[in-house]
Design a protein around this motif. Structure first.
Motif, mmCIF file in Angstrom:
data_model
loop_
_atom_site.group_PDB
_atom_site.id
_atom_site.type_symbol
_atom_site.label_atom_id
_atom_site.label_comp_id
_atom_site.label_asym_id
_atom_site.label_seq_id
_atom_site.Cartn_x
_atom_site.Cartn_y
_atom_site.Cartn_z
ATOM 1 N N ASP A 1 -3.647 10.575 12.143
ATOM 2 C CA ASP A 1 -4.623 11.602 12.502
ATOM 3 C C ASP A 1 -5.096 11.349 13.928
ATOM 4 O OD1 ASP A 1 -6.255 13.891 11.815
ATOM 5 O OD2 ASP A 1 -7.975 12.539 11.738
ATOM 6 N N ASP A 2 -4.701 12.204 14.852
ATOM 7 C CA ASP A 2 -5.110 12.065 16.249
ATOM 8 C C ASP A 2 -6.608 12.300 16.355
ATOM 9 O OD1 ASP A 2 -5.359 12.005 18.983
ATOM 10 O OD2 ASP A 2 -4.356 13.913 19.330
ATOM 11 N N ASN A 3 -7.307 11.258 16.771
ATOM 12 C CA ASN A 3 -8.760 11.335 16.908
ATOM 13 C C ASN A 3 -9.161 11.808 18.303
ATOM 14 O OD1 ASN A 3 -11.378 11.114 16.002
ATOM 15 N ND2 ASN A 3 -11.346 8.915 15.734
ATOM 16 N N TYR A 4 -8.201 12.333 19.022
ATOM 17 C CA TYR A 4 -8.291 12.893 20.375
ATOM 18 C C TYR A 4 -7.917 11.844 21.415
ATOM 19 C CZ TYR A 4 -9.690 15.875 24.270
ATOM 20 O OH TYR A 4 -9.684 16.648 25.408
ATOM 21 N N GLY A 5 -6.772 12.053 22.012
ATOM 22 C CA GLY A 5 -6.296 11.170 23.056
ATOM 23 C C GLY A 5 -5.089 10.336 22.665
ATOM 24 N N MET A 6 -4.662 10.426 21.428
ATOM 25 C CA MET A 6 -3.525 9.647 20.946
ATOM 26 C C MET A 6 -2.197 10.365 21.136
ATOM 27 S SD MET A 6 -2.728 8.473 17.004
ATOM 28 C CE MET A 6 -3.802 7.075 16.835
ATOM 29 N N ASP A 7 -2.206 11.660 21.264
ATOM 30 C CA ASP A 7 -0.991 12.476 21.139
ATOM 31 C C ASP A 7 0.140 12.036 22.062
ATOM 32 O OD1 ASP A 7 0.280 14.997 19.998
ATOM 33 O OD2 ASP A 7 0.370 15.433 22.141
ATOM 34 N N GLN A 8 -0.148 11.850 23.332
ATOM 35 C CA GLN A 8 0.923 11.538 24.284
ATOM 36 C C GLN A 8 1.574 10.194 23.992
ATOM 37 O OE1 GLN A 8 -0.324 10.466 28.352
ATOM 38 N NE2 GLN A 8 -2.451 10.560 27.626
ATOM 39 N N PHE A 9 0.853 9.303 23.335
ATOM 40 C CA PHE A 9 1.382 7.975 23.028
ATOM 41 C C PHE A 9 2.093 7.937 21.678
ATOM 42 C CE2 PHE A 9 -2.608 7.451 25.482
ATOM 43 C CZ PHE A 9 -2.048 6.980 26.664
ATOM 44 N N ILE A 10 1.503 8.557 20.681
ATOM 45 C CA ILE A 10 2.065 8.431 19.333
ATOM 46 C C ILE A 10 3.390 9.164 19.209
ATOM 47 C CG2 ILE A 10 0.861 10.411 18.296
ATOM 48 C CD1 ILE A 10 1.675 6.963 16.705
ATOM 49 N N ARG A 11 3.577 10.237 19.939
ATOM 50 C CA ARG A 11 4.854 10.945 19.845
ATOM 51 C C ARG A 11 6.014 10.060 20.315
ATOM 52 N NH1 ARG A 11 4.772 16.584 19.061
ATOM 53 N NH2 ARG A 11 2.665 17.441 18.921
ATOM 54 N N TYR B 1 0.832 -1.208 0.000
ATOM 55 C CA TYR B 1 0.000 0.000 0.000
ATOM 56 C C TYR B 1 0.869 1.261 0.000
ATOM 57 C CZ TYR B 1 -3.023 -3.744 1.485
ATOM 58 O OH TYR B 1 -3.681 -4.947 1.556
ATOM 59 N N PRO B 2 0.674 2.147 -0.963
ATOM 60 C CA PRO B 2 1.494 3.359 -1.033
ATOM 61 C C PRO B 2 1.137 4.401 0.017
ATOM 62 C CG PRO B 2 -0.163 3.389 -2.754
ATOM 63 C CD PRO B 2 -0.262 2.038 -2.101
ATOM 64 N N PHE B 3 -0.073 4.277 0.584
ATOM 65 C CA PHE B 3 -0.566 5.281 1.536
ATOM 66 C C PHE B 3 -1.303 4.531 2.637
ATOM 67 C CE2 PHE B 3 -3.590 8.186 3.365
ATOM 68 C CZ PHE B 3 -3.089 9.474 3.209
ATOM 69 N N VAL B 4 -0.871 4.754 3.880
ATOM 70 C CA VAL B 4 -1.501 4.098 5.021
ATOM 71 C C VAL B 4 -1.943 5.179 6.015
ATOM 72 C CG1 VAL B 4 -1.177 2.489 6.931
ATOM 73 C CG2 VAL B 4 -0.146 2.003 4.705
ATOM 74 N N HIS B 5 -3.170 5.035 6.485
ATOM 75 C CA HIS B 5 -3.763 5.983 7.429
ATOM 76 C C HIS B 5 -3.821 5.336 8.806
ATOM 77 C CE1 HIS B 5 -6.545 9.079 8.926
ATOM 78 N NE2 HIS B 5 -7.314 8.105 9.380
ATOM 79 N N MET B 6 -3.578 6.140 9.819
ATOM 80 C CA MET B 6 -3.600 5.654 11.195
ATOM 81 C C MET B 6 -4.403 6.621 12.051
ATOM 82 S SD MET B 6 -0.281 5.081 13.642
ATOM 83 C CE MET B 6 -0.429 4.481 15.330
ATOM 84 N N THR B 7 -5.271 6.082 12.910
ATOM 85 C CA THR B 7 -6.064 6.949 13.766
ATOM 86 C C THR B 7 -6.357 6.232 15.076
ATOM 87 O OG1 THR B 7 -7.976 8.438 13.810
ATOM 88 C CG2 THR B 7 -8.344 6.217 12.918
ATOM 89 N N GLY B 8 -7.079 6.889 15.964
ATOM 90 C CA GLY B 8 -7.453 6.303 17.237
ATOM 91 C C GLY B 8 -7.491 7.349 18.333
ATOM 92 N N HIS B 9 -7.960 6.902 19.512
ATOM 93 C CA HIS B 9 -8.116 7.795 20.656
ATOM 94 C C HIS B 9 -7.166 7.495 21.800
ATOM 95 C CE1 HIS B 9 -12.080 7.966 18.637
ATOM 96 N NE2 HIS B 9 -12.156 9.185 19.122
ATOM 97 N N GLY B 10 -6.458 6.354 21.750
ATOM 98 C CA GLY B 10 -5.715 5.948 22.935
ATOM 99 C C GLY B 10 -4.310 5.477 22.682
ATOM 100 N N ASN B 11 -3.911 4.446 23.432
ATOM 101 C CA ASN B 11 -2.531 4.007 23.487
ATOM 102 C C ASN B 11 -2.085 3.341 22.191
ATOM 103 O OD1 ASN B 11 -0.039 3.622 24.654
ATOM 104 N ND2 ASN B 11 -0.619 1.745 25.723
ATOM 105 N N VAL B 12 -0.822 3.526 21.882
ATOM 106 C CA VAL B 12 -0.173 2.920 20.721
ATOM 107 C C VAL B 12 1.172 2.357 21.180
ATOM 108 C CG1 VAL B 12 0.786 3.305 18.426
ATOM 109 C CG2 VAL B 12 -1.208 4.628 19.174
ATOM 110 N N VAL B 13 1.458 1.118 20.808
ATOM 111 C CA VAL B 13 2.752 0.518 21.131
ATOM 112 C C VAL B 13 3.263 -0.229 19.915
ATOM 113 C CG1 VAL B 13 4.003 -1.135 22.557
ATOM 114 C CG2 VAL B 13 2.197 0.271 23.587
#
Length: 211
Positions: A104-114, A70-82
């Motif tokens: 795309d931070d769907n609200y609540g992802m920021d502290q984890f995705i960084r 896939y040339p383009f992948v989208h990621m979203t969510g509200h919570g934890n990412v590992v």
């Protein structure tokens, strides 16, 4: 290596030259949020940019070799990412080989995705894109990201990992573009907000495919 060379020859594209995907990740965050978003974006790009993107949008595991289809992948969510070390290496190889990831931070992802972005690129800093960046000036002209949803009364920001002068990872924050791509009935966004979100999304896809 370009996206076209990276993904050519896949049987997934026997009818359509392009197919977008949504990233499936671990950690407990709802990677499956906004199920109508990317299909609607693909339809919008086909109708307004004369693209030929498949209407089928699969979920692809971050550590899977299928990511490279896939040339383009989208990621979203509200919570934890590992990301495990293997997953991070797979995703980094995908991006450095010509792939594009839109988070795309769907609200609540920021502290984890960084934290996970730093795991992907420990020697690169997320940089905020200026209003005159080409991603805001494709078919549609924007002075920065449109604000689709209000959460913490913060301005919408676009951050990026850049390699060889090109954005390979785009992180959109405090905008909720994906909510704006969804079917109108899901969030009851105005037609104007949905138009802004889809046009900005189309710019992102266009940039990823052509720059």
């Amino acid at each position: 290596m370009t996206v076209l060379f990276l993904f050519i020859g896949s049987t997934a594209f026997s009818q359509y030259p392009y197919q977008l995907a949504v990233l499936k990740y671990n950690g407990g965050g709802d990677y499956y949020a906004n199920p109508t978003s990317v299909p609607n974006l693909a339809k919008f790009c086909n109708e307004n940019l004369n693209m030929n993107i498949s209407p089928n949008v699969p979920y692809v595991d971050v550590g899977s070799p299928d990511l490279f289809l896939y040339p383009f992948v989208h990621m979203t969510g509200h919570g934890n990412v590992v990301f495990s070390s293997q997953e991070a290496e797979n995703l980094r190889t995908y991006l450095l080989g010509g792939g594009f990831l839109h988070i795309d931070d769907n609200y609540g992802m920021d502290q984890f995705i960084r934290v996970e972005i730093k795991k992907l690129f420990p020697n690169n800093e997320l940089v905020e894109l200026p209003y005159n960046h080409p991603i805001f000036n494709q078919k549609y002209q924007f002075n920065g990201l449109p604000k689709i949803h209000e959460h913490d009364d913060k301005r919408a920001q676009a951050f990026a990992i850049i390699e060889n002068g090109k954005v390979i990872l785009l992180y959109t924050y405090e905008t909720d573009l994906g909510d704006g791509w969804e079917d109108q009935a899901v969030h009851n966004n105005s037609q104007e907000k949905r138009r802004q979100a889809l046009q900005m999304g189309a710019n992102i896809v266009m940039y990823a495919f052509t720059e």
